[in-house]
Design an enzyme around this catalytic site. Structure first.
Site: not given
Length: 433
Positions: A18, A83, A174, A305, A322
């Site tokens: 995001f 990376v 959820e 984050d 997000a």
């Protein structure tokens, strides 16, 4: 890496989540060379991973090719690579496919599962932070029921049908609700020769409330929804260990379960090369100032984050969700343009647009800054927001049609074992035959 030389400043973005995507979008069509590096060639809409794990959606409906998003943007380059580390002294990014110099660097590597140092749980529990991990969970759930059909051992069958979800945040809630709906309307039809009533769904939360970051009303209502669906909600209970068979807690309750899904914590996904004082070891997050600049570096930024912007209002940084990531990515893009073209930079101020979670069919909780509501209206709001946030018309259309079909038919037709998942503590049931 076969990136052409240019007279434009080069901005390298590590991570296509995001935050990284928002930063890249903010820098497109500018007098810059933008290079996005990610170990996947797609962006994942992580809030719907649980629906992939429970057969509600196919993975390609919540993923979008990064190259497609920018294929009409000049001076933009994507490289599929991992990376290894960065070298701020030389303004260099070292990757699995070569090294690349930068003028400005944005670290947007996101987060990973935090097992808090418990190696057994890390080895045997399932995590759900990526599309492949969600597919692993989907395969394991279905394989467990296939295996339960073949055993005459009562305890083993119950363990195969016993699911433990650790963590009562939005992901855990959820996922528990989705499993409960499978138990109610789908699994009895698929497995008529199994007593699905014996299936147990346990949601374990270490504190005294689920959805801790939301309002007390949302927490209370979500718990009621889960209990109505048949989920066992365990509060003030902490998981200490899991050996692949038994979940050990700090209480008298222990669980025999073949499937444990860990949703109890996340930590930043840092990169080697920064000074040690820039990284908060406990949360693995990078310290940044109010402009998202990494401390002591003038041309290195961290967003999303992985970034920790500590202040009196947010001593532990912003929520690892997000919206903060998107807002930081957008602002950093503007500030980099401001720096390169002598414009004033702006400090980051988080605009909290609220939070929400869905528990199941017609059941959701929504906390907006000035309005909090639960139930069927909240469920429609949750669906609209998530549909609107998906990238690409095709993805929006497919998800919408899937949701409509699932709602009408009370079905989840993507319960497919595309690639069998082999647990670390035993052979798959096919190999035992």
């Amino acid at each position: 890496m076969n990136i052409p030389q240019t007279s434009f400043p080069r901005v390298v973005i590590i991570g296509g989540g995001f935050a990284g995507l928002a930063a890249a979008k903010g820098l497109e069509k500018q007098e810059l060379q933008v290079v996005l590096i990610d170990k996947h060639n797609y962006h994942t809409f992580q809030p719907l991973l649980y629906q992939v794990a429970t057969g509600g959606l196919e993975p390609d409906s919540i993923a979008f090719p990064l190259r497609k998003r920018f294929n009409d943007v000049d001076n933009f380059y994507f490289r599929l690579a991992e990376v290894v580390q960065i070298n701020p002294e030389k303004n260099l990014v070292e990757t699995s496919i070569g090294d690349l110099e930068y003028d400005e660097l944005i670290i947007a590597t996101g987060s990973t599962t935090n097992f808090f140092g418990n190696t057994n749980i890390q080895k045997y529990a399932m995590e759900m932070k990526s599309v492949p991990q969600s597919l692993n969970i989907r395969s394991l759930i279905l394989e467990n029921f296939e295996e339960a059909l073949l055993t005459s051992n009562f305890e083993e069958r119950n363990a195969l049908m016993n699911f433990v979800i650790v963590g009562g945040g939005p992901t855990g809630v959820e996922l528990a609700g989705a499993l409960a709906e499978m138990k109610k309307g789908i699994l009895p039809k698929d497995y008529p020769d199994l007593d699905i009533r014996q299936m147990q769904i346990n949601l374990i939360q270490s504190s005294g409330e689920i959805l801790k970051g939301m309002s007390a009303k949302a927490s209370e209502k979500a718990e009621d929804f889960l209990i109505d669906l048949g989920v066992n909600v365990w509060k003030n209970l902490r998981v200490l260990d899991y050996d692949g068979k038994t979940v050990t807690t700090n209480g008298v309750d222990h669980f025999k379960a073949e499937t444990v899904i860990w949703a109890a914590g996340v930590k930043g996904q840092t990169i080697e090369g920064l000074n040690a004082e820039c990284v908060i070891e406990r949360a693995a997050r990078i310290k940044v100032d109010e402009y998202n600049k990494v401390l002591n570096y003038d041309n290195v930024y961290a967003v999303g984050d992985v970034a920790c912007m500590s202040s009196e209002k947010t001593p532990y940084g912003h929520p690892m969700m997000a919206q903060p990531a998107i807002q930081q990515g957008k602002l950093v893009a503007k500030n980099i343009l401001g720096k390169l073209f002598n414009k004033k930079q702006k400090p980051f101020v988080y605009n909290d647009k609220g939070s929400m979670a869905t528990i199941g069919r017609n059941k959701a909780v929504v906390d907006l800054p000035k309005w909090k509501f639960q139930g069927i209206f909240a469920w429609f709001v949750w669906m609209f927001v998530h549909l609107f946030s998906l990238i690409g018309f095709r993805n929006k259309a497919i998800v919408f049609l899937n949701w409509v079909y699932n709602y009408i038919r009370f079905d989840r037709e993507t319960r497919l074992i595309i690639r069998p998942y082999k647990k670390k503590n035993k052979y798959s049931f096919r190999e035992q035959l």
